[in-house]
Write an enzyme that holds these catalytic residues in place. Sequence first.
Site, mmCIF file in Angstrom:
data_model
loop_
_atom_site.group_PDB
_atom_site.id
_atom_site.type_symbol
_atom_site.label_atom_id
_atom_site.label_comp_id
_atom_site.label_asym_id
_atom_site.label_seq_id
_atom_site.Cartn_x
_atom_site.Cartn_y
_atom_site.Cartn_z
ATOM 1 N N LYS A 33 20.376 7.523 6.926
ATOM 2 C CA LYS A 33 19.674 7.206 8.172
ATOM 3 C C LYS A 33 19.642 8.431 9.114
ATOM 4 C CE LYS A 33 18.851 2.889 7.035
ATOM 5 N NZ LYS A 33 19.721 2.508 5.944
HETATM 6 C C1 LIG Z 1 16.082 -2.486 6.639
HETATM 7 C C2 LIG Z 1 17.566 -2.436 6.482
HETATM 8 N N1 LIG Z 1 18.296 -3.451 7.005
HETATM 9 C C3 LIG Z 1 19.638 -3.453 6.906
HETATM 10 C C4 LIG Z 1 20.337 -2.447 6.267
HETATM 11 C C5 LIG Z 1 21.814 -2.532 6.144
HETATM 12 O O1 LIG Z 1 22.475 -1.462 6.756
HETATM 13 P P1 LIG Z 1 23.908 -0.986 6.242
HETATM 14 O O2 LIG Z 1 23.721 -0.281 4.941
HETATM 15 O O3 LIG Z 1 24.366 -0.055 7.329
HETATM 16 O O4 LIG Z 1 24.774 -2.180 6.122
HETATM 17 C C6 LIG Z 1 19.621 -1.375 5.734
HETATM 18 C C7 LIG Z 1 20.345 -0.279 5.062
HETATM 19 O O5 LIG Z 1 19.956 0.356 4.163
HETATM 20 C C8 LIG Z 1 18.205 -1.376 5.827
HETATM 21 O O6 LIG Z 1 17.478 -0.381 5.304
#
Ligand SMILES: Cc1ncc(COP(=O)(O)O)c(C=O)c1O
Length: 408
Positions: A202
């Site tokens: 990210k």
């Molecule tokens: C659209 C979306 N929502 C939620 C998440 C979840 O985030 P995390 O990996 O920090 O738990 C991601 C992560 O890749 C994502 O791309």
Amino acid sequence: MSVISADHEILAIHGGQPTRTTLLPYGRQSIDESDIAAVVEALRSDWLTTGPKVSEFEEAFAAFVGAKCAVSFSSGTAALHGAAFAAGLQAGDEAITTPLTFAATANCVLYQGATPVFADVEPDTLNIDPEQVASRISPRTKAVLPVDYAGHPAELDELLRFADRHGLVVIEDACHALGADYKARRVGSLTHMTVFSFHPVKHVTTGEGGMVTTDNPWFAETLRRFRNHGIDSDARARHAAGQWHYEMILLGFNYRLSDIACALGIRQLSKLEANLARRRQIAARYHQAFREVPSIRPPAVRDYADPAWHLYPIRLRLEELSRTRDQVFQALRAENIGVNVHYIPVHLHPYYRDRFGYKGGEFPVAEDAYQRLISLPMFHGMTDADVSDVIAAVGKVLSHFADNAVAV
Ligand SMILES: Cc1ncc(COP(=O)(O)O)c(C=O)c1O
């Protein structure tokens, strides 16, 4: 000018020289000495977790997006869970979301015992279609979870107007969209709760981490309790007051983000503007290179949007090609271009098929896009030469696989 060259070099997948000697990943963190120093300083401090770096990161983040409150979490997924809890989702409720996302967006609804209801996406941006949302509402609907796919904001004003009419909470999954603008307003300050992720691919990373921003103090307070076992005060406040007493008033989790992670987040955030500018430059080069290639549909950008370009997903016009997306994918991987696919639509995962009986065919726009999507490398640490390699490899592979190309 087209990037499709007339000369047919042999593809790496057919034994030719790859475009690059090393794999270029589709996303990658950038960590410099100042990030490392900030983490070391946190390690030497009195607080490894629940300390001052947490509120410092939250305040800087809230200021960046223009929100009143920001509440950090141990991941974007935990942050989504917190937002689903704060929205009051529970068994018997429904929440409408997009099938074209990472499963966590829909899973957070399930964590609360509620049911995710999918609504198809718009053909250009691949963001949730407000008209489809309207057609999926029921007396049980309590929330809408749009995703700013690839970093392009969804049609937030329309969704907010709709939510207002029906008394719904809008939880915006902006895990792709830190730094994006919608109608010249920053994502993170626009919906009831906006969720971000700090996973390494990210825009800002803390290793693992997440954040919810909101202007609503009640949501913020509930989120703070939820991430801390449901306890009504935090350890630092008790320490400062010389108190030991605390009470648990709701069933929460340990979803806290440590001071070590927040120290990294503060440094990363200070470099975000430069990082966004670089991603926008890369996107502009890709657009320029691909916009007239018959077999490529580059990502659309609406007038109202300044995307944050977490991803650069192209869609293949398979009608112009003699191969499938997976074959193009394999050929690009062989060229050492680390392409990816975002996403297998959530309802097509075995868990969702088994639990809800989806068979495919329910969300034609998302499903058609899925057959064609390939995410090209996109991260702020890419050099100009990396970008040129991607453009060259895509041109090389697609010129071989163009419908009228001589079969190899
Ligand atoms: C659209 C979306 N929502 C939620 C998440 C979840 O985030 P995390 O990996 O920090 O738990 C991601 C992560 O890749 C994502 O791309």
